[in-house]
Design a protein around this motif. Sequence first.
Motif, PDB file in Angstrom:
ATOM      1  N   UNK A  72       7.115  -6.388  -1.537  1.00 10.04           N
ATOM      2  CA  UNK A  72       6.744  -6.826  -2.790  1.00 10.04           C
ATOM      3  C   UNK A  72       7.881  -6.790  -3.561  1.00 10.04           C
ATOM      4  N   UNK A  73       7.896  -7.424  -4.715  1.00  5.28           N
ATOM      5  CA  UNK A  73       8.939  -7.655  -5.585  1.00  5.28           C
ATOM      6  C   UNK A  73       8.740  -7.342  -7.098  1.00  5.28           C
ATOM      7  N   UNK A  74       9.786  -6.632  -7.757  1.00  7.03           N
ATOM      8  CA  UNK A  74       9.718  -6.689  -9.150  1.00  7.03           C
ATOM      9  C   UNK A  74      10.701  -7.566  -9.727  1.00  7.03           C
ATOM     10  N   UNK A  75      10.542  -8.401 -10.750  1.00  8.97           N
ATOM     11  CA  UNK A  75      11.317  -9.192 -11.252  1.00  8.97           C
ATOM     12  C   UNK A  75      11.338  -8.772 -13.096  1.00  8.97           C
ATOM     13  N   UNK A  76      12.576  -9.474 -13.293  1.00  8.14           N
ATOM     14  CA  UNK A  76      12.429  -9.598 -14.844  1.00  8.14           C
ATOM     15  C   UNK A  76      12.987 -10.973 -15.004  1.00  8.14           C
ATOM     16  N   UNK A 117      12.173 -11.539 -22.954  1.00  7.00           N
ATOM     17  CA  UNK A 117      11.948 -11.208 -21.459  1.00  7.00           C
ATOM     18  C   UNK A 117      10.493 -10.679 -20.987  1.00  7.00           C
ATOM     19  N   UNK A 118      10.404 -10.589 -19.799  1.00  6.65           N
ATOM     20  CA  UNK A 118       9.062 -10.123 -19.357  1.00  6.65           C
ATOM     21  C   UNK A 118       9.157  -9.470 -17.804  1.00  6.65           C
ATOM     22  N   UNK A 119       8.675  -8.190 -17.477  1.00  6.15           N
ATOM     23  CA  UNK A 119       8.662  -7.909 -16.323  1.00  6.15           C
ATOM     24  C   UNK A 119       7.612  -8.657 -15.380  1.00  6.15           C
ATOM     25  N   UNK A 120       7.791  -8.784 -14.174  1.00  2.02           N
ATOM     26  CA  UNK A 120       6.891  -9.301 -13.352  1.00  2.02           C
ATOM     27  C   UNK A 120       6.737  -8.675 -11.882  1.00  2.02           C
ATOM     28  N   UNK A 121       5.943  -8.806 -11.279  1.00  3.44           N
ATOM     29  CA  UNK A 121       5.548  -8.362  -9.866  1.00  3.44           C
ATOM     30  C   UNK A 121       5.137  -9.290  -9.085  1.00  3.44           C
ATOM     31  N   UNK A 122       5.423  -9.375  -7.788  1.00  7.62           N
ATOM     32  CA  UNK A 122       4.990 -10.094  -6.693  1.00  7.62           C
ATOM     33  C   UNK A 122       4.479  -9.404  -5.754  1.00  7.62           C
ATOM     34  N   UNK A 123       2.988  -9.474  -5.308  1.00  7.44           N
ATOM     35  CA  UNK A 123       2.499  -8.639  -4.448  1.00  7.44           C
ATOM     36  C   UNK A 123       2.795  -8.926  -3.007  1.00  7.44           C
ATOM     37  N   UNK A 124       2.836  -8.372  -2.045  1.00  7.82           N
ATOM     38  CA  UNK A 124       2.864  -8.867  -0.630  1.00  7.82           C
ATOM     39  C   UNK A 124       2.143 -10.020  -0.280  1.00  7.82           C
ATOM     40  N   UNK A 125       0.920 -10.051  -0.851  1.00  7.02           N
ATOM     41  CA  UNK A 125       0.048 -11.305  -0.192  1.00  7.02           C
ATOM     42  C   UNK A 125       0.699 -12.881  -1.020  1.00  7.02           C
ATOM     43  N   UNK A 126       1.754 -12.756  -1.890  1.00  3.93           N
ATOM     44  CA  UNK A 126       2.102 -13.921  -2.469  1.00  3.93           C
ATOM     45  C   UNK A 126       3.702 -14.043  -2.050  1.00  3.93           C
TER      46      UNK A 126
END
Length: 168
Positions: free
Chosen positions: A105-109, A116-125
């Motif tokens: 999974x990933x954490x993004x800024x 700015x905005x924090x974002x996350x991408x879970x394993x299914x995406x």
Amino acid sequence: EKFRKASNDQKKNPDQISMFELMELPELEVNVLRSKMILSKGDELELEKASLGFYISGSPLDKYKMIRDKIHVDDIASVELEDLWICVLAKIVAVKIKSGKNGQFAFLELEDSSGSLKAKVWSNKMVSCEGSLVEGALVVARGKTGSYRGIELTVDSLVLAEDELTRL
């Protein structure tokens, strides 16, 4: 004179020229110096951001104005509530990919000209977003807002802005 002495006393890169030294150069040398500093628009913007912390002469996202004209894009600064589906046109300024029991999974800024905005991408995406998960990438991110230590985006889709532009 005080400023000049203070400027000379500070350590500096040998290729660096202080503002005061630049004022003392003959006009010909200044023109030669300017000609050596020709930068691409992208490099100029990155230099502005690195030096000042913000852009002056534009934004890397300006090139994708047509996306804003064709689809609804939210300014990051306007994202204040959770449980909303949003779409942002942004630059990825940080990526952290981690492994968990369900996969990566990933954490993004994400950053646009408004904030700015924090974002996350879970394993299914992750598989569908994989080519876009690069620092410096200009992307269109769609997803649902949530709140964990502030508003963040759970990414449903992440597409390079260039690819989004070709789809329009």
